[in-house]
Design a protein around this motif. Structure first.
Motif, PDB file in Angstrom:
ATOM      1  N   UNK A   3      34.877  35.750  45.942  1.00  0.00           N
ATOM      2  CA  UNK A   3      35.723  34.842  45.163  1.00  0.00           C
ATOM      3  C   UNK A   3      36.628  35.685  44.286  1.00  0.00           C
ATOM      4  N   UNK A   4      37.703  35.077  43.852  1.00  0.00           N
ATOM      5  CA  UNK A   4      38.736  35.783  43.095  1.00  0.00           C
ATOM      6  C   UNK A   4      39.134  34.964  41.877  1.00  0.00           C
ATOM      7  N   UNK A 155      45.934  39.021  40.404  1.00  0.00           N
ATOM      8  CA  UNK A 155      44.483  39.076  40.504  1.00  0.00           C
ATOM      9  C   UNK A 155      43.917  39.678  39.227  1.00  0.00           C
ATOM     10  N   UNK A 156      42.937  39.004  38.632  1.00  0.00           N
ATOM     11  CA  UNK A 156      42.274  39.488  37.427  1.00  0.00           C
ATOM     12  C   UNK A 156      40.902  40.084  37.722  1.00  0.00           C
ATOM     13  N   UNK A 157      40.203  39.468  38.691  1.00  0.00           N
ATOM     14  CA  UNK A 157      38.825  39.887  38.946  1.00  0.00           C
ATOM     15  C   UNK A 157      38.414  39.488  40.363  1.00  0.00           C
ATOM     16  N   UNK A 158      37.603  40.340  40.971  1.00  0.00           N
ATOM     17  CA  UNK A 158      37.002  40.048  42.268  1.00  0.00           C
ATOM     18  C   UNK A 158      35.501  39.919  42.051  1.00  0.00           C
ATOM     19  N   UNK A 159      34.907  38.871  42.621  1.00  0.00           N
ATOM     20  CA  UNK A 159      33.467  38.627  42.458  1.00  0.00           C
ATOM     21  C   UNK A 159      32.804  38.545  43.832  1.00  0.00           C
ATOM     22  N   UNK A 160      31.642  39.150  43.951  1.00  0.00           N
ATOM     23  CA  UNK A 160      30.880  39.081  45.205  1.00  0.00           C
ATOM     24  C   UNK A 160      30.272  37.702  45.358  1.00  0.00           C
ATOM     25  N   UNK A 161      30.251  37.230  46.593  1.00  0.00           N
ATOM     26  CA  UNK A 161      29.631  35.949  46.878  1.00  0.00           C
ATOM     27  C   UNK A 161      30.611  34.795  46.803  1.00  0.00           C
TER      28      UNK A 161
END
Length: 185
Positions: A3-4, A155-161
């Motif tokens: 997710x982003x 883009x500010x942040x990349x999250x796993x899952x």
């Protein structure tokens, strides 16, 4: 899956009397499997829009050069992302609008993309993952091609899952203007 979190700024729009004292933005978390059309829907709601219109996303590289257009399904015809420019038009644009400190490599990339534009993408068929957010410089999102509400997206942040639920606004600043300001006031 990934997710982003994207920050979506609504840019000032003097013709529609939108010149805020502070930046107006929304941080929106989306799942990588969602389409650009679904991302549009979340942005639409995040800025309190109520009447649907056509829209377009433009991907940009690290130098801010447009690399491809992804359009509302009613605008999609599989043609070029934008009208090609001839060499004189390209050089005139570079001379008048491109920062002098832009590298020759970036200028050459601009020349190539303007003389031979890539085919446009269909926003309903393109996922967030497919635009490769981590390699992307930024996005531009234009809502309502008549009034042209322009948004700048990074883009500010990349999250796993994957997301557990729907896309959501996770932070915000400023008040969104009405979709149709009363210009008689």
């Amino acid at each position: 899956m990934t997710s982003y979190v994207f920050r979506v700024w609504l840019l000032p729009h003097p013709p529609l009397e939108f010149e805020p004292d502070e930046e107006v933005w929304r941080d929106i978390e989306v799942d990588g499997s969602q389409t650009l059309d679904e991302f549009h829907e979340v942005i639409f709601e995040a800025f309190d829009r109520w009447e649907a219109h056509t829209y377009e996303f433009l991907t940009r590289d690290e130098d801010g050069i447009s690399t491809r257009s992804y359009v509302h399904p009613q605008l999609y015809d599989g043609g070029s992302s934008w009208a090609p420019m001839d060499n004189d038009q390209i050089e005139r644009f570079i001379e008048q609008a491109v920062p002098e400190d832009m590298s020759e490599e970036a200028k050459d990339r601009f020349r190539d993309l303007q003389s031979d534009p890539p085919s446009e993408g269909n926003a309903t068929e393109t996922t967030i993952e497919e635009i490769d957010p981590e390699q992307l410089g930024s996005l531009t999102y234009v809502f309502d091609m008549g009034d042209s509400w322009e948004h700048y997206i990074e883009l500010q942040e990349t999250r796993s899952g994957s997301l557990d639920g729907d896309s959501a606004v996770v932070d915000k600043q400023g008040t969104a203007p009405p979709q149709y300001p009363d210009l008689d006031e």
